[in-house]
Design a protein around this motif. Structure first.
Motif, PDB file in Angstrom:
ATOM      1  N   GLY A 254       0.677  -1.178  -0.191  1.00 19.74           N
ATOM      2  CA  GLY A 254       0.024   0.084   0.143  1.00 19.74           C
ATOM      3  C   GLY A 254       0.893   1.182  -0.003  1.00 19.74           C
ATOM      4  N   ALA A 255       2.270   1.268  -0.080  1.00 16.50           N
ATOM      5  CA  ALA A 255       2.929   2.171   0.107  1.00 16.50           C
ATOM      6  C   ALA A 255       2.848   3.211  -1.128  1.00 16.50           C
ATOM      7  CB  ALA A 255       4.483   1.952   0.272  1.00 16.50           C
ATOM      8  N   ARG A 256       2.556   2.816  -2.236  1.00 16.37           N
ATOM      9  CA  ARG A 256       2.338   3.497  -3.581  1.00 16.37           C
ATOM     10  C   ARG A 256       1.276   4.549  -3.274  1.00 16.37           C
ATOM     11  NH1 ARG A 256       5.367   2.530  -8.146  1.00 16.37           N
ATOM     12  NH2 ARG A 256       4.907   4.517  -8.435  1.00 16.37           N
TER      13      ARG A 256
ATOM     14  N   VAL B 264      -1.068   9.959  -3.448  1.00 17.08           N
ATOM     15  CA  VAL B 264      -1.512  11.527  -2.721  1.00 17.08           C
ATOM     16  C   VAL B 264      -0.419  12.655  -3.118  1.00 17.08           C
ATOM     17  CG1 VAL B 264      -1.686  12.352  -0.390  1.00 17.08           C
ATOM     18  CG2 VAL B 264      -2.404  10.144  -1.050  1.00 17.08           C
ATOM     19  N   GLN B 265       0.911  12.438  -3.127  1.00 16.56           N
ATOM     20  CA  GLN B 265       1.677  13.355  -3.546  1.00 16.56           C
ATOM     21  C   GLN B 265       1.661  13.945  -4.977  1.00 16.56           C
ATOM     22  OE1 GLN B 265       5.309  11.502  -2.609  1.00 16.56           O
ATOM     23  NE2 GLN B 265       5.541  12.081  -0.438  1.00 16.56           N
ATOM     24  N   THR B 266       1.526  13.241  -5.816  1.00 17.04           N
ATOM     25  CA  THR B 266       1.135  13.424  -7.142  1.00 17.04           C
ATOM     26  C   THR B 266      -0.152  14.216  -7.471  1.00 17.04           C
ATOM     27  OG1 THR B 266       2.045  11.321  -7.932  1.00 17.04           O
ATOM     28  CG2 THR B 266       0.852  12.597  -9.510  1.00 17.04           C
ATOM     29  N   MET B 267      -1.156  13.818  -6.775  1.00 18.35           N
ATOM     30  CA  MET B 267      -2.280  14.748  -6.796  1.00 18.35           C
ATOM     31  C   MET B 267      -2.122  15.997  -5.986  1.00 18.35           C
ATOM     32  SD  MET B 267      -5.746  14.383  -7.696  1.00 18.35           S
ATOM     33  CE  MET B 267      -5.473  16.200  -8.180  1.00 18.35           C
ATOM     34  N   ASP B 268      -1.442  16.325  -5.142  1.00 18.69           N
ATOM     35  CA  ASP B 268      -1.362  17.201  -4.647  1.00 18.69           C
ATOM     36  C   ASP B 268      -0.519  18.245  -5.320  1.00 18.69           C
ATOM     37  OD1 ASP B 268      -1.195  19.177  -1.765  1.00 18.69           O
ATOM     38  OD2 ASP B 268       1.067  18.979  -2.286  1.00 18.69           O
ATOM     39  N   ARG B 269       0.683  17.864  -5.994  1.00 17.64           N
ATOM     40  CA  ARG B 269       1.085  18.927  -7.013  1.00 17.64           C
ATOM     41  C   ARG B 269       0.048  19.132  -8.291  1.00 17.64           C
ATOM     42  NH1 ARG B 269       6.948  17.705 -10.150  1.00 17.64           N
ATOM     43  NH2 ARG B 269       7.072  19.706 -11.436  1.00 17.64           N
ATOM     44  N   ILE B 270      -0.594  18.307  -8.666  1.00 16.89           N
ATOM     45  CA  ILE B 270      -1.612  18.567  -9.804  1.00 16.89           C
ATOM     46  C   ILE B 270      -2.576  19.531  -9.301  1.00 16.89           C
ATOM     47  CG2 ILE B 270      -3.547  17.431 -11.107  1.00 16.89           C
ATOM     48  CD1 ILE B 270      -1.624  14.887 -11.215  1.00 16.89           C
ATOM     49  N   ARG B 271      -2.799  19.640  -8.144  1.00 18.58           N
ATOM     50  CA  ARG B 271      -4.039  20.347  -7.745  1.00 18.58           C
ATOM     51  C   ARG B 271      -3.342  21.768  -7.442  1.00 18.58           C
ATOM     52  NH1 ARG B 271      -9.323  21.985  -7.119  1.00 18.58           N
ATOM     53  NH2 ARG B 271      -9.932  22.808  -5.208  1.00 18.58           N
TER      54      ARG B 271
END
Length: 344
Positions: A124-126, A131-138
């Motif tokens: 589940g670590a991926r 979350v980090q990718t979504m944060d940057r996209i946002r």
């Protein structure tokens, strides 16, 4: 490559490439990693902002911020020294490629080269990457940055239906992709919720609420309750849910916006579980007939929505066959029945 050492050439020292994962809290390293770090003559890290560096220094490990090339690193081991390189996220390809070239030349006496995983991803670590990718996209994407939860509703419905279609088609690759798209909707909504000025919450809050609910509604797994059949489990779930929501009717919590056949099946299942004897009443036109069919299907353990969707797929194939037949060129006359040639 495994955690075992990979040795090249004569040993005149040791180069240990220590790899870690950003998905595990910094400082959580394996015992072999700590042994290598404490026993090294030098510990190097090219990235001064590497998340492990502050914790290594706090533990008494002297970490140098340096980025030697392959030749410089080999020379540093010439007197039998051990050098640990704390690798960046990409694994230091420039350095490893340079060491491979030196080793392959046959002209350089190489130290022992070892790859030592200092930490491993947990299952589940991926999700942390998601979350980090979504944060940057946002933050950086003009379209994503302007979305609202209300504006994403239609995409959530589309992704849910696409997942259903993929599951029913049996295409495992498609199912995996569509599961990712559904997960994106969850993470996207949670990321937007972080910005609410009055009642913000994060994806961690969403996950925490889910875990608490799962534990609470599975007392036969996490408590002393007993459930020996799927029916027992469902009864536990419904009792816990009713108590949580303070519901007075079995119909509460059944979304009326769902497809009509699914709605009928859900209502019928709730009534049957509650032991209610409900009569549908006389049929009222086509709606009443459809209701009666849906109730019959649910009573037999058949999901009417799934059954009708399967029939619709068969009907779609029949349409394709009819289209192909209509588009096919006229069949040639059978041999021996062709029109005889006319005299000129």
């Amino acid at each position: 490559m495994s955690a075992a050492s990979v040795t090249v050439g004569d040993v005149t020292g040791r180069i240990i490439l220590l790899t870690t994962t950003h998905r595990i809290a910094p400082g959580l390293l394996s015992w072999p990693a700590w042994e290598a770090l404490r026993g090294a003559d030098r510990v190097l890290c090219a990235d001064a902002a590497h998340p492990q560096v502050p914790y290594l220094r706090e533990a008494g490990v002297a970490v140098e911020t340096a980025e030697p090339d392959a030749r410089e690193l080999v020379d540093a081991c010439a007197e039998g020294a051990t050098v640990v390189v704390v690798a960046a996220a990409d694994g230091e390809p420039r350095l490893t490629d340079g060491l491979a070239r030196l080793a392959g030349s046959g002209r350089t006496e190489m130290p022992s080269l070892e790859l030592l995983p200092g930490s491993y991803d947990l299952p589940g670590a991926r999700l942390i990457d998601v979350v980090q990718t979504m944060d940057r996209i946002r933050r950086e994407c003009p379209w994503s940055g302007g979305q609202t939860g209300e504006g994403l509703v239609k995409y959530g419905l589309e992704e849910a239906y696409e997942l259903v279609e993929a599951i029913e088609s049996g295409d495992r690759e498609a199912v995996r992709e569509e599961l990712g798209d559904v997960l994106l909707q969850v993470v996207f909504h949670a990321r937007i919720a972080e910005e609410d000025p009055d009642e913000p919450y994060s994806v961690d809050d969403v996950a925490g609420t889910l875990v608490e609910k799962l534990v609470r509604r599975h007392p036969h797994v996490f408590g002393d309750a007993v459930a020996e059949t799927p029916a027992d489990v469902k009864a536990h779930w419904l009792r816990e849910k009713a108590a949580e929501k303070s519901r007075t009717s079995v119909t509460e919590g059944v979304p009326l916006a769902q497809p009509a056949l699914s709605l009928v099946a859900k209502l019928a299942g709730r009534a049957r579980t509650a032991g209610l004897d409900v009569r549908a009443g006389p049929a009222d036109g086509l709606g009443g007939e459809l209701l009666a069919l849906a109730l019959r299907a649910e009573a037999r353990g058949v999901d009417p929505e799934t059954a009708l969707r399967a029939a619709a797929r068969t009907y779609r194939e029949a349409i394709h066959a009819a289209e192909a037949a209509a588009a096919a060129p006229p069949r040639q006359a059978a041999e021996g029945t062709a029109e005889p040639e006319r005299d000129a």
